[in-house]
Design an enzyme around this catalytic site. Structure first.
Site, PDB file in Angstrom:
ATOM      1  N   SER A 182      28.900   9.849 -15.611  1.00 12.08           N
ATOM      2  CA  SER A 182      29.899   9.050 -14.978  1.00 12.08           C
ATOM      3  C   SER A 182      30.564   9.970 -13.836  1.00 12.08           C
ATOM      4  CB  SER A 182      31.044   8.871 -16.068  1.00 12.08           C
ATOM      5  OG  SER A 182      32.270   8.796 -15.608  1.00 12.08           O
ATOM      6  N   CYS A 288      34.570   3.150 -27.864  1.00 15.75           N
ATOM      7  CA  CYS A 288      34.457   1.613 -27.790  1.00 15.75           C
ATOM      8  C   CYS A 288      34.603   1.285 -29.424  1.00 15.75           C
ATOM      9  CB  CYS A 288      33.150   1.328 -27.205  1.00 15.75           C
ATOM     10  SG  CYS A 288      31.774   2.463 -28.027  1.00 15.75           S
ATOM     11  N   GLU A 390      40.694  -4.899 -24.367  1.00  9.75           N
ATOM     12  CA  GLU A 390      40.493  -3.492 -24.566  1.00  9.75           C
ATOM     13  C   GLU A 390      41.264  -2.585 -24.087  1.00  9.75           C
ATOM     14  OE1 GLU A 390      36.856  -1.496 -23.212  1.00  9.75           O
ATOM     15  OE2 GLU A 390      36.293  -0.893 -25.228  1.00  9.75           O
TER      16      GLU A 390
HETATM   17  P1  NAD Z   1      32.226   2.051 -16.378  1.00 12.40           P
HETATM   18  O1  NAD Z   1      31.816   0.731 -16.622  1.00 12.40           O
HETATM   19  O2  NAD Z   1      33.428   2.300 -15.389  1.00 12.40           O
HETATM   20  O3  NAD Z   1      31.265   3.107 -15.944  1.00 12.40           O
HETATM   21  C1  NAD Z   1      30.011   3.545 -16.603  1.00 12.40           C
HETATM   22  C2  NAD Z   1      28.970   4.174 -15.712  1.00 12.40           C
HETATM   23  O4  NAD Z   1      28.560   3.044 -14.841  1.00 12.40           O
HETATM   24  C3  NAD Z   1      29.321   5.084 -14.838  1.00 12.40           C
HETATM   25  O5  NAD Z   1      28.287   6.168 -14.777  1.00 12.40           O
HETATM   26  C4  NAD Z   1      29.660   4.449 -13.435  1.00 12.40           C
HETATM   27  O6  NAD Z   1      29.412   5.351 -12.370  1.00 12.40           O
HETATM   28  C5  NAD Z   1      28.407   3.669 -13.453  1.00 12.40           C
HETATM   29  N1  NAD Z   1      28.559   2.462 -12.578  1.00 12.40           N
HETATM   30  C6  NAD Z   1      29.764   1.776 -12.022  1.00 12.40           C
HETATM   31  N2  NAD Z   1      29.288   0.669 -11.298  1.00 12.40           N
HETATM   32  C7  NAD Z   1      27.965   0.659 -11.323  1.00 12.40           C
HETATM   33  C8  NAD Z   1      27.110  -0.065 -10.532  1.00 12.40           C
HETATM   34  N3  NAD Z   1      27.474  -1.079  -9.692  1.00 12.40           N
HETATM   35  N4  NAD Z   1      25.714   0.190 -10.764  1.00 12.40           N
HETATM   36  C9  NAD Z   1      25.424   1.383 -11.432  1.00 12.40           C
HETATM   37  N5  NAD Z   1      26.188   2.013 -11.988  1.00 12.40           N
HETATM   38  C10 NAD Z   1      27.517   1.636 -12.057  1.00 12.40           C
HETATM   39  O7  NAD Z   1      32.753   2.588 -17.813  1.00 12.40           O
HETATM   40  P2  NAD Z   1      33.647   4.113 -18.419  1.00 12.40           P
HETATM   41  O8  NAD Z   1      34.928   3.743 -17.699  1.00 12.40           O
HETATM   42  O9  NAD Z   1      32.781   5.046 -17.936  1.00 12.40           O
HETATM   43  O10 NAD Z   1      33.458   3.955 -19.867  1.00 12.40           O
HETATM   44  C11 NAD Z   1      34.450   3.316 -20.495  1.00 12.40           C
HETATM   45  C12 NAD Z   1      33.679   1.789 -21.164  1.00 12.40           C
HETATM   46  O11 NAD Z   1      32.604   1.884 -21.606  1.00 12.40           O
HETATM   47  C13 NAD Z   1      34.566   0.915 -21.894  1.00 12.40           C
HETATM   48  O12 NAD Z   1      34.618  -0.301 -21.810  1.00 12.40           O
HETATM   49  C14 NAD Z   1      33.847   1.349 -23.381  1.00 12.40           C
HETATM   50  O13 NAD Z   1      34.409   0.758 -24.482  1.00 12.40           O
HETATM   51  C15 NAD Z   1      32.470   1.624 -22.989  1.00 12.40           C
HETATM   52  N6  NAD Z   1      31.816   2.320 -23.992  1.00 12.40           N
HETATM   53  C16 NAD Z   1      30.939   1.717 -24.704  1.00 12.40           C
HETATM   54  C17 NAD Z   1      30.154   2.263 -25.957  1.00 12.40           C
HETATM   55  C18 NAD Z   1      29.148   1.571 -26.658  1.00 12.40           C
HETATM   56  O14 NAD Z   1      28.496   2.531 -27.281  1.00 12.40           O
HETATM   57  N7  NAD Z   1      29.248   0.266 -26.797  1.00 12.40           N
HETATM   58  C19 NAD Z   1      30.415   3.760 -25.867  1.00 12.40           C
HETATM   59  C20 NAD Z   1      31.263   4.208 -25.054  1.00 12.40           C
HETATM   60  C21 NAD Z   1      31.940   3.622 -24.068  1.00 12.40           C
END
Ligand code: NAD
Length: 495
Positions: A182, A288, A390
């Site tokens: 991230s 999450c 959420e």
């Molecule tokens: P996010 O979706 O904003 O980003 C996640 C990752 O995706 C980042 O590295 C970001 O740069 C990348 N990304 C964004 N757009 C993209 C694209 N178009 N193509 C490729 N990569 C892209 O999430 P966040 O804010 O980093 O994390 C929070 C979210 O993650 C919450 O919804 C949380 O619930 C979830 N989460 C889930 C778990 C699980 O195991 N289920 C664990 C931790 C967090």
């Protein structure tokens, strides 16, 4: 007082093919306790994503032929490195994403090391099958083969653990990997990879940094990526799946949740209140699987809320690097604004604030940090938006119920299905509700327990695929059928 914060020696570079490579430009990492920049992270290009995939592809033939013993030793050595560098992570994680320093030693480090050790063991049990077939002249068996290059897209909230959840099984199966951390937690992943770099054959693990729609999308859409694994939010998941579809690339999706905790009238309230607080306030509520929704039987609701609010108001909020801090800052200014937006809307919809409105007393150095008091909301009818959205912060919302069938329907009434739980001393009720809850994980009389080996993942909008388990080895490998003729007579079909 300014605590002993982590400071890198230089601007961060990316790790491609065993080399540290600079990006053409960079962006600032902001320390959420101070609200000021502390490091520069490379903003990688699409061309650098291609180079990372190419390096991983070139490393594949030799790595996929490595012996189980080699992969086991690597994963065990990674676990040892994590433990041997506890002090580095204790400064780095709080500096980067606001994780309270006291949690690094009791949660992030042991959980990460345990994941690498778990998969180190599985390398020796990963095998195909001999398939019983009708034809006595055939020997049919499967071998489980690695998929190829894995693109792992990571979130910011638990960078070491989420890296482990993807990297360990991918390597255990013989894949090579490109990590895309991230933009809010890149340094933690880069420092981790720097610590293990000498253990890795060049190209087996690569890291590109930057933003999702740029370097992230280039990685996801690359035709040489065999599988994409994402932990992130729903909108990102949809964008990633659309891009991956262009190259027919399969995905694993670990997404958000709204953890519903049902507390029955016969629950042990001491434990239920303590575990409800743990479930929402650990990791600043940025989890999450947080217990972000409480469904309380009306006969115990008042007592539960009184005790919970009293506990919440004693929690110490402050600088993530202060050992006395129990809840640190939210990760970033945009996320802080988002969480406050949820609270504002909840107030407008008539939701009461039972804890969290008290004045926040902070050290002057933290005045620009992204702090929020641990919050308890009360919406008895469970109809406000905050009940099903959420929030991803130290905010939980309570509602009341009287009928057990109805409460399960309400608990299931969100788009999410990641974690849920029930508190009861009635064994039959526990099993019945556990069976009826639509979630990937159901806890009974506990919360936040994720032992290695127990599958972790969601249903509905919480995603698909499972991490942390034997099933994960099946996500990162494919069976190849080998069908051998043992001298079968041929039918004379063609003369
Ligand atoms: P996010 O979706 O904003 O980003 C996640 C990752 O995706 C980042 O590295 C970001 O740069 C990348 N990304 C964004 N757009 C993209 C694209 N178009 N193509 C490729 N990569 C892209 O999430 P966040 O804010 O980093 O994390 C929070 C979210 O993650 C919450 O919804 C949380 O619930 C979830 N989460 C889930 C778990 C699980 O195991 N289920 C664990 C931790 C967090």
């Amino acid at each position: 007082m300014l605590k002993d914060r982590f400071r890198p020696d230089a601007d961060y570079r990316m790790f491609i093919g065993g080399e540290w490579v600079a990006a053409p430009d960079s962006f600032e990492a902001v320390d959420p306790s101070l609200g000021s920049a502390w490091a520069a992270i490379g903003n990688g290009t699409a061309g650098q994503a291609d180079a990372a995939v190419d390096a991983a592809r070139r490393a594949l033939p030799s790595w996929q032929r490595s012996t189980p013993a080699t992969r086991q030793a690597l994963l065990a050595a990674i676990a040892d490195r994590i433990e041997a560098n506890a002090e580095l992570f204790a400064r780095l994680l709080p500096t980067e994403n606001g994780r309270p320093v006291r949690e690094v030693a009791i949660a992030d480090l042991p959980a990460s090391a345990a994941i690498y050790r778990y998969y180190a063991g599985l390398t020796r049990a990963h095998r195909g099958d001999q398939i019983p077939v009708e034809d006595p002249h055939s020997l049919v068996y499967t071998v489980r083969e690695p998929l190829g290059v894995i693109a792992a897209i990571l979130p910011w909230n638990s960078p070491l653990i989420t890296t482990a959840n993807k990297l360990a099984p991918a390597l255990a199966c013989g894949n090579t990997v490109v990590l895309k951390p991230s933009e809010f937690a890149s340094a933690s992943v880069l420092e981790f990879v720097a610590l293990i770099a000498d253990l890795l054959p060049p190209g087996v693990v690569n890291v590109v940094t930057g933003f999702g729609p740029g370097v992230g999308a280039a990685l996801v859409g690359h035709p040489d990526v065999a599988k994409v694994t994402l932990t992130g939010g729903g909108p990102t998941a949809r964008a990633v799946m659309a891009t991956a579809a262009g190259a027919l690339t399969p995905t694993i999706m670990e997404l958000g949740g709204k953890g519903a905790m049902i507390v029955a009238k016969d629950a042990d309230l001491d434990r239920a209140v303590a575990d409800a607080a743990l479930g929402i306030y650990l990791a600043n509520g940025e989890a999450c699987i947080a217990s972000s929704r409480l469904l309380l039987h009306s006969s115990i609701a008042e007592e539960f809320l009184g005790r919970f609010a009293a506990l919440a108001s004693t929690i110490t909020v402050g600088d993530a690097l202060d050992p006395a801090t129990q809840v640190g800052p939210l990760v970033s200014r945009p996320h802080f604004d988002r969480v406050n937006g949820h609270l504002q809307r909840a107030r407008e919809q008539g939701v009461r604030v039972l804890a969290g409105d008290e004045e926040l007393v902070l050290d002057p150095v933290n005045r620009n940090g992204f702090f929020l008091r641990p919050t308890l909301l009360h919406d008895p009818s469970g109809t406000a938006d905050v009940v099903t959205s959420e929030v991803f912060g130290p905010v939980t919302v309570a509602e009341s119920f009287t009928d057990y069938d109805e409460v399960v329907e309400r608990a299931n009434g969100t788009r999410y299905g990641l974690a849920a739980g029930v508190w009861t001393t009635d064994l039959a009720r526990a099993h019945r509700i556990a069976g009826d809850l639509r979630a990937g994980i159901v806890w009974v009389n506990k919360w936040f327990d994720l032992p290695a080996g127990a599958p972790m993942g969601g249903v509905k909008d919480s995603g698909f695929g499972r991490e942390l388990s034997w099933e994960t080895m099946l996500e990162y490998s494919a069976p190849k059928t080998v069908n051998i003729d043992l001298g079968a007579p041929r039918f004379p079909l063609w003369g």
